[in-house]
Write a protein that holds these residues in place. Structure first.
Motif, PDB file in Angstrom:
ATOM      1  N   HIS A   1      -7.031  12.195  29.814  1.00  0.00           N
ATOM      2  CA  HIS A   1      -8.492  12.006  29.649  1.00  0.00           C
ATOM      3  C   HIS A   1      -9.024  12.586  28.335  1.00  0.00           C
ATOM      4  CE1 HIS A   1      -7.701  16.405  30.783  1.00  0.00           C
ATOM      5  NE2 HIS A   1      -9.151  16.467  30.449  1.00  0.00           N
TER       6      HIS A   1
ATOM      7  N   PRO B   1      -7.435   8.105  33.291  1.00  0.00           N
ATOM      8  CA  PRO B   1      -8.420   7.199  33.041  1.00  0.00           C
ATOM      9  C   PRO B   1      -8.217   5.899  34.035  1.00  0.00           C
ATOM     10  CG  PRO B   1      -8.038   8.006  31.142  1.00  0.00           C
ATOM     11  CD  PRO B   1      -7.120   8.536  31.731  1.00  0.00           C
ATOM     12  N   GLU B   2      -6.868   5.597  34.210  1.00  0.00           N
ATOM     13  CA  GLU B   2      -6.924   4.241  34.849  1.00  0.00           C
ATOM     14  C   GLU B   2      -7.120   4.362  36.168  1.00  0.00           C
ATOM     15  OE1 GLU B   2      -2.690   3.324  34.143  1.00  0.00           O
ATOM     16  OE2 GLU B   2      -2.990   3.259  31.932  1.00  0.00           O
TER      17      GLU B   2
ATOM     18  N   MET C   1     -15.955  11.289  27.652  1.00  0.00           N
ATOM     19  CA  MET C   1     -14.643  11.773  27.627  1.00  0.00           C
ATOM     20  C   MET C   1     -14.427  13.035  26.547  1.00  0.00           C
ATOM     21  SD  MET C   1     -12.250   8.551  27.782  1.00  0.00           S
ATOM     22  CE  MET C   1     -10.658   9.312  28.080  1.00  0.00           C
TER      23      MET C   1
ATOM     24  N   ILE D   1      -9.289   2.882  25.746  1.00  0.00           N
ATOM     25  CA  ILE D   1     -10.079   3.021  26.553  1.00  0.00           C
ATOM     26  C   ILE D   1     -11.060   2.035  26.799  1.00  0.00           C
ATOM     27  CG2 ILE D   1     -12.229   4.499  27.570  1.00  0.00           C
ATOM     28  CD1 ILE D   1      -9.122   5.723  28.050  1.00  0.00           C
TER      29      ILE D   1
ATOM     30  N   LYS E   1      -6.512   5.735  20.723  1.00  0.00           N
ATOM     31  CA  LYS E   1      -6.953   6.097  22.285  1.00  0.00           C
ATOM     32  C   LYS E   1      -8.314   5.678  22.618  1.00  0.00           C
ATOM     33  CE  LYS E   1      -6.150   9.038  25.998  1.00  0.00           C
ATOM     34  NZ  LYS E   1      -5.774  10.444  25.751  1.00  0.00           N
TER      35      LYS E   1
END
Length: 345
Positions: A285, A206-207, A236, A301, A297
């Motif tokens: 992800h 995701p980064e 996601m 995010i 998590k």
């Protein structure tokens, strides 16, 4: 304020041995029961996808959302996504205005290009116009949302001349989100238009999406939109259970089966367990695990991107309905409250 909710595509269960596909009617009834529970446990929104394939139950999200409106009281109800490129924006606006009236003002439209292309031949559109169709139709949809009487012309439909459109939604306009993948031009367009964006992060780290978030914020600011109106979310793949390893092991063949079915038509190599395990890590992800793993998590995010909305896509591969109900219960009663509490400190 963060909004926490669920997105679904209406995947149908496919027997791995016989290939038999679950009846769509059964899955639709299950979906309504699942959305009813989402409302009862206090989740903020539900999004329903549009597909035109035998392995998905829902071709018309607005009809499912209208049914869900009759068994819910508070949850926002939107598409995830409406395939705007192959839709008539006028009819789409009317349909969601109708859902909005049935639900007493809870309807939203999420416009996107979709994950598949079946709707283009089905509704008589040429794939060579893929980008132009979306741009033109988004312009018309946004205008419909701002004007009671519209005059408009474009390439792909007859002009509208001083045309009123009915019914109007409860508050005369609807929230319109734009769903994007990794296309910079789409992100810039949404920022220029002042539309909230939902990023689909369905693979990789995701980064890697951070530059796109920055481009979107810059386009929003450069075009003079109110910072108070800024909204951004991510979608996601997710699934929740009581025991992290147990839910991961049980969900893996379901998830891998769906990845392989989609991948077969797109030239992807067979899906591997190591991809799944990396996806479940803090750099992946997937949000598949127990309550504490999921809280950590999701918070990671949200804080990484400065989100206002998080959407857990919970029916990839169509897990068993009982497991879906348990995952919704855990999300609403244990995960969401802790996420909100942590963010409000």
């Amino acid at each position: 304020m963060i909004e926490l909710g669920v997105g679904m595509f209406g995947d149908l269960q496919i027997n791995p041995t016989t290939g038999k596909i679950q009846p769509a009617a059964q899955r639709m009834h299950e979906i309504i029961e699942e959305v009813k529970l989402m409302d009862e446990v206090g989740l903020d929104f539900f999004g329903m996808g549009e597909h035109h394939r035998e392995d998905y139950a829902v071709a018309s999200p607005e009809i499912v959302l209208a049914a869900a409106a009759t068994v819910t009281k508070h949850i926002k109800l939107g598409s995830a996504v409406s395939v705007l490129s192959s839709a008539d924006p006028v009819k789409l606006f009317q349909d969601f205005s109708t859902v909005d009236l049935i639900s007493d003002g809870r309807a939203e439209i999420m416009a996107g290009r979709g994950s598949f292309i079946e709707s283009f031949p089905l509704f008589g559109y040429d794939l060579k116009d893929y980008a132009d169709l979306f741009e033109e139709k988004l312009d018309l949809l946004v205008r419909l949302n701002k004007q009671d009487t519209i005059t408009w012309s474009g390439r792909f439909r007859k002009p509208l001349i001083n045309q009123p459109v009915f019914p109007l939604p409860k508050h005369n306009s609807l929230p319109i989100w734009v769903a994007v993948g990794g296309t910079t031009s789409s992100v810039i367009r949404a920022g220029k238009m002042g539309l909230p964006v939902m990023f689909a992060i369905i693979g990789g780290n995701p980064e890697n999406f951070q530059p796109l978030f920055e481009v979107y914020r810059q386009a929003w600011d450069d075009n003079g939109h109110d910072p108070e109106d800024f909204q951004v979310g991510v979608h996601m793949h997710a699934f929740f259970g009581e025991n992290g390893q147990e839910v991961a092991d049980k969900y893996y063949p379901i998830y891998a089966g769906q990845m392989n079915r989609i991948g077969a038509s797109r030239g992807w190599p067979p899906y591997q367990r190591m991809q799944y395990d990396f996806g479940r890590s803090m750099h992946g992800h997937l949000i598949v695990g127990d309550v504490n793993q999921s809280i950590d998590k999701i918070l990671h995010i949200i804080e990484l991107f400065g989100l206002t909305r998080f959407s857990a896509h919970m029916d990839v591969g169509s897990p068993d309905h009982k497991d879906m109900m348990k995952a919704v219960e855990l999300y609403g009663t244990k995960i969401a409250p802790k996420v909100r509490e942590a963010l409000n400190k």
